[in-house]
Design a protein around this motif. Structure first.
Motif, PDB file in Angstrom:
ATOM      1  N   MET A 122      48.753  17.129   8.770  1.00  0.00           N
ATOM      2  CA  MET A 122      47.777  16.243   8.581  1.00  0.00           C
ATOM      3  C   MET A 122      47.258  15.694   7.414  1.00  0.00           C
ATOM      4  O   MET A 122      46.883  14.689   7.134  1.00  0.00           O
ATOM      5  N   THR A 123      47.532  16.836   6.229  1.00  0.00           N
ATOM      6  CA  THR A 123      47.252  16.325   4.870  1.00  0.00           C
ATOM      7  C   THR A 123      48.245  15.212   4.375  1.00  0.00           C
ATOM      8  O   THR A 123      47.841  14.682   3.688  1.00  0.00           O
ATOM      9  N   GLY A 124      49.370  15.508   4.944  1.00  0.00           N
ATOM     10  CA  GLY A 124      50.394  14.410   4.602  1.00  0.00           C
ATOM     11  C   GLY A 124      50.171  13.115   5.142  1.00  0.00           C
ATOM     12  O   GLY A 124      50.112  12.078   4.413  1.00  0.00           O
ATOM     13  N   LEU A 125      49.413  13.177   6.400  1.00  0.00           N
ATOM     14  CA  LEU A 125      49.069  11.851   7.131  1.00  0.00           C
ATOM     15  C   LEU A 125      47.830  11.358   6.255  1.00  0.00           C
ATOM     16  O   LEU A 125      47.770   9.998   6.091  1.00  0.00           O
ATOM     17  N   PHE A 126      47.069  12.082   5.816  1.00  0.00           N
ATOM     18  CA  PHE A 126      45.925  11.817   5.090  1.00  0.00           C
ATOM     19  C   PHE A 126      46.301  11.106   3.709  1.00  0.00           C
ATOM     20  O   PHE A 126      45.772  10.154   3.217  1.00  0.00           O
ATOM     21  N   ASN A 127      47.425  11.663   3.138  1.00  0.00           N
ATOM     22  CA  ASN A 127      47.847  11.097   2.025  1.00  0.00           C
ATOM     23  C   ASN A 127      48.346   9.636   2.171  1.00  0.00           C
ATOM     24  O   ASN A 127      48.059   8.646   1.328  1.00  0.00           O
TER      25      ASN A 127
END
Length: 1012
Positions: A122-127
């Motif tokens: 989800m951090t990657g998606l946020f990025n």
């Protein structure tokens, strides 16, 4: 990343590390070989496919890279046994981003988070959402992560995303209430741990004008997160002032000044609170870092006389106390504050100018040697009447009799005296002989003090460098007054002398850039720009010095490189700025998150960027105008001008930003649109450096809107001309009515921007062609009017409407009108150019524009007509009115080609005369105005002073370093003159090449049309 290699699709780290090492060392062939071998063993590994895609992308094989990464994406979606991890997805993201397919990377992360909703993915998606500037989705993803992990940072990511929706998106202020609620709930259950978290909380409350709540939090337990007391006091003072509690705010700012007595901004806040003026806080939102605020712009105080006197007296007493308590002699704020207090008294009718003058004199005694003195007192001097300014200047001159015994300080005070005279506008009032004497005095002072810099490094600023810039300004003013080009040459010689001693002085380079531009030696101006070594954001703030001159010069290759480098920097920044934003999120620096996004938006709305985006394709159209097939290829790549038509439609609603550093421009050209040297001497006393962006905004919008129409109008004109002589076009008929209708609509828009209706504009053109109106009626919009006439002629070729109200057949007459206007203006400009090589030739750029724009677009229409008219195979012989109409147009085209060839011949003859002129004669023309030794007036006095100083250097008892001595001896006026002539001749040579190319085109067209 190495720790994750073993987790990437189950592939051992030892198999993957060599591939990454090869990619990092740019050994892409080796990397491709290794990844191909690995792919043979793991054919269904999305990670290995992603690695191959990355390698191919770095090798420039973008299509193959995209295909491989799409295969990896398909495997992730369809093969449930495939391990989905962040390393695979992040590698795909890198490739998709570099291929401008970030949406594909986002969809991969969205799919992965749908199956495995962990914080890493989800951090990657946020990025991904950060890179897309999708603030709503950022907020939603951050909330999910916060609910899943309960970490403070994820909550702040969500709150920051909400702030971005309010600042940069379409989010309403109700969202701020939501952010406040989220933070309040978190504080109640977990408190806050980071100082940045507290700053975000306070900013959310401040944006809602909840200053009391913000103060309560700041003064409570959470306030202990701010470890630096002064920072805490600044926030407290700002909140109190905005809440209207000016007395408490003034006490807070007074505490700050006691601990930081040189904090000028804090003093402005302190004085604003004492006078209960909220303008300083209202303007915070529109505060521009490019033009920082120097003084307190107070309106007339609403306080009673008694209260005003009391508070001003308190401020004055406090500043006196600070002066007494301060032992550091470099601190300026308390002394500058006293003068500002006196200025406020004057503004409110309470002051005495004598007190202000006395304060200025005391400030001069203490800080007059500093380079910042003039800018410190600029607004204070403006508060004085002309008589009081004269009185101040006389007293400052008397002070100069007792200058400091320290040589560097004495030099600084002498420079300050000259700068104060410039500031007051006295230089514009002095008679010419006194101006000449002051320029000589400045240069003498510079030469006399060269020994002070003998121990300095070549890259260190030398003592007295400003003197040469000021002397240059005086010489340029003398040129403006007298129009004697010798002063202009002398100013150039002086600056080249300065650069020969120290080549790092950017002020000299910018002055030279503009002087060479005015002189007509644009290649030398471009060299000076290149020597500035402009990089990164300076490309946005400094390029304005050279770009306008290059746009109207024949140096197309240099212009292409300039535009390419600038656009590349801007596009790279837009593509990579999200990296900084996400990095700020990761490092919990949330104020920087807002700053980075707002900065990126500011650059996207850059007026200069918009100009570059329009001018770059126009340059391509100019370069290819001599071949209609090549031109059609360029137009096809531009989608036939439709994209720029959309840009023209949007320009009215865009909020443009002007990021140019106008303060660095010379006084005679405060903006790229103004050059006082082109007009007569106005005798004005002062050129204010006011914010000129409003005037620039209105002018630039019109220019961009007009130029955005050109690609589409050129395309439609070629289409219209191509169908005008087709066999199946009936007399007075139109094969493509849509083309004719659209071109007419664009012509109406174009003339509206010129301030006329289409009918009125046609009347103007006809009137000038018939001699009924003056040739100067088109004014500075001459090129726009001739472009309009070119497209009007193209429209008339294929339109059923009568262009002229008299009912005559419109297209031959319109064609003749266009030819006569081109002939009239081109010959007029050629004759108007001064017959001396040392003259500025200010009309040469206009001649270049006439040839490369209206004449070039007209030649495209001729090419289209000839291509349509020349038989390509066996055709049936026609007769009747259609053949007569075609024959009449063919005859008109033949006459037009003959006329345009003659015009080009005249230009080429003039160019060759100057290019082939003996070099010695050109050098003599440059130097002769300066070689009048023994005369006490006119140009050459500074020049001879420099010559005498260098020739007598060994005899004069003056200690110079070896570096400076060698530099002085290397200065050669002959080399400078030779360079000036060479630069000017290069412009002529490049222009000659353009004319020769067009002449070759017209000769080919003559041969083709002779077949008819």
């Amino acid at each position: 990343m190495a720790s994750k290699f073993g987790l990437a699709g189950g592939i051992p780290e030892r198999r993957v590390r060599p591939i990454w090492d090869a990619i990092d060392s740019r050994q892409f062939k080796t990397a491709l070989k290794l990844v191909t071998q690995l792919l043979a063993k793991f054919p269904n590994s999305p990670y290995v496919l992603a690695l191959k895609g990355l390698t191919l992308e770095r090798m420039g094989k973008t299509d193959e890279a995209l295909s491989v990464c799409l295969s990896a994406k398909e495997l992730l979606y369809t093969n449930d046994s495939v391990l989905i991890d962040d390393l695979t997805l992040s590698t795909l993201q890198i490739v998709f981003q570099r291929l401008d397919h970030l949406d594909l990377a986002t969809s991969c992360y969205e799919y992965a988070c749908g199956k495995f909703p962990n914080n890493e993915l989800m951090t990657g998606l946020f990025n991904c959402y950060v890179r897309e500037y999708s603030f709503v989705k950022q907020q939603q993803t951050a909330i999910k992560m916060y609910k899943h992990a309960g970490e403070e940072r994820f909550l702040l990511w969500a709150v920051c995303s909400i702030q971005l929706q309010v600042f940069c998106g379409n989010g309403g202020e109700k969202l701020l209430f939501l952010a406040e609620g989220l933070l309040k709930k978190h504080v109640a259950s977990h408190s806050l741990r980071e100082p940045e978290a507290l700053m975000v909380y306070i900013s959310i409350l401040e944006q809602q004008a909840k200053y009391g709540d913000a103060l309560e939090i700041l003064n409570g337990k959470l306030g202990s997160l701010l470890m630096i007391e002064v920072d805490k006091l600044r926030i407290q003072g700002r909140l109190l002032a905005r809440s209207g509690d000016y007395a408490a705010a003034a006490d807070v700012f007074q505490k700050i000044l006691e601990s930081c007595p040189d904090d000028w901004e804090c003093f402005l806040h302190y004085l604003g609170c004492l006078l209960e003026d909220d303008s300083i806080w209202c303007n915070e939102a529109v505060y521009e870092p490019i033009h920082p605020r120097k003084f307190f712009n107070c309106k007339i105080s609403h306080l009673t006389d008694e209260l005003f006197d009391t508070r001003i007296s308190n401020a004055s007493a406090f500043m006196q106390k600070l002066q007494a308590d301060t032992t550091d002699n470099s601190i300026r704020c308390p002394y500058l504050a006293n003068m500002e207090i006196e200025r406020q008294k004057l503004l409110n009718g309470k002051g005495n100018t004598d007190y202000l003058i006395e304060a200025l004199l005391q400030y001069f005694y203490r800080f007059g040697h500093l380079a910042c003195f003039t800018s410190d007192v600029e607004i204070l001097v403006e508060a004085l009447t002309p008589d009081k300014k004269t009185e101040l200047l006389e007293k400052l001159k008397k002070c100069s009799d007792s200058l400091s015994s320290v040589p560097t300080k004495a030099l600084g005070q002498s420079i300050t005296l000259f700068k104060v005279q410039e500031l007051m506008g006295n230089m514009f009032k002095l008679p010419e002989n006194e101006l000449e004497a002051s320029s000589v005095q400045m240069v003498e002072l510079y030469c006399k003090n060269l020994p002070l810099s003998k121990d300095l490094d070549a890259q260190e600023s030398m003592h007295g460098e400003e003197l040469l810039s000021m002397a240059c300004n005086v010489l340029v003013q003398l040129f403006w007054r007298t129009k004697h080009v010798g002063y202009l040459v002398e100013a150039i010689m002086l600056l080249e002398f300065g650069l020969s001693i120290r080549r790092y002085v950017w002020q000299y380079k910018i002055l030279l850039l503009h002087l060479y531009s005015h002189f007509g030696s644009v290649p030398l101006a471009y060299e000076q720009y290149k020597s500035l070594d402009v990089k990164n954001i300076l490309m946005e703030t400094v390029t304005h010095h050279i770009l306008p001159q290059m746009l109207v010069s024949p140096l197309w290759m240099e212009l292409h490189n300039l535009l390419k480098d600038y656009i590349k920097f801007m596009d790279d920044h837009f593509r990579e700025s999200a990296d900084l934003t996400f990095l700020a999120y990761c490092h919990k620096n949330y104020s920087k998150v807002i700053e980075f996004v707002q900065f990126k938006e500011r650059l996207q709305l850059s007026s200069q960027y918009l100009v570059a985006r329009v001018e770059s394709p126009l340059l391509q159209l100019k370069q290819n105008a001599d071949g209609i097939e090549e031109e059609e290829g360029v137009l096809e790549s531009l989608k036939c001008g439709i994209h720029f038509l959309e840009l023209s439609n949007e320009i009215g609603s865009k909020s443009l930003t002007f990021n140019e550093d106008l303060q660095s421009r010379p006084w005679w050209t405060p903006t790229s649109e103004k050059n006082h040297l082109l007009g007569s001497f106005e005798g004005i006393s002062y050129f204010p450096r006011e914010n000129l962006t409003k005037e620039m905004d209105a002018n630039l919008r019109r220019v961009i809107e007009k130029k955005s129409l050109l690609p589409r109008m050129i395309y439609l004109s070629i289409q219209s001309a191509s169908t005008s002589l087709k066999e199946h076009v009936e007399v007075h008929g139109s094969h493509h009515p849509k083309i004719s209708l659209e071109l007419k609509l664009l012509l109406e828009r174009y003339t509206k921007m010129l301030g006329f209706s289409l009918t009125e504009a046609i009347g103007m053109v006809v009137g000038v062609a018939n001699g009924e109106k003056s040739t100067v009626v088109f004014g500075p919009n001459l090129i726009d009017w001739l472009n309009f006439t070119v497209f009007l002629n193209a429209w008339s070729l294929n339109s059923q409407e009568q262009v002229q109200p008299d009912g005559d057949e419109c297209w031959p007459r319109t064609w003749c009108i266009l030819d006569s206007l081109l002939q009239k203006y081109i010959l007029e400009v050629v004759k108007s150019i001064e017959p001396q090589i040392c003259s500025p030739w200010s009309d040469l750029p206009l001649l270049v524009q006439l040839v490369t724009e209206p004449l070039a677009w007209h030649s495209l229409i001729i090419q289209a007509c000839v291509r349509a008219a020349v038989p390509s195979g066996k055709k049936k012989k026609k007769s009747g009115p259609s053949e007569q109409s075609s024959s009449k147009l063919t005859h008109t085209i033949r006459d037009s080609i003959q006329l345009l060839s003659g015009l080009l011949g005249e230009i080429m003859k003039w160019l060759r005369e100057w290019i082939n002129r003996p070099e010695n004669q050109n050098f003599e023309d440059i130097l002769s105005p300066l070689q009048r030794k023994g005369q006490n007036e006119g140009p050459g006095q500074v020049y001879h002073l420099l010559e005498d100083f260098i020739s007598n250097m060994d005899e004069i008892e003056i200690e110079l370093s070896d570096r400076i001595s060698l530099s002085l001896k290397s200065w050669s006026p002959a080399d400078v003159a030779r360079k000036m002539v060479t630069g000017k001749c290069k412009v002529l040579t490049e222009f000659l090449k353009i004319c020769e190319s067009k002449m070759k085109l017209f000769q080919a067209l003559k041969q083709q049309i002779s077949q008819l």
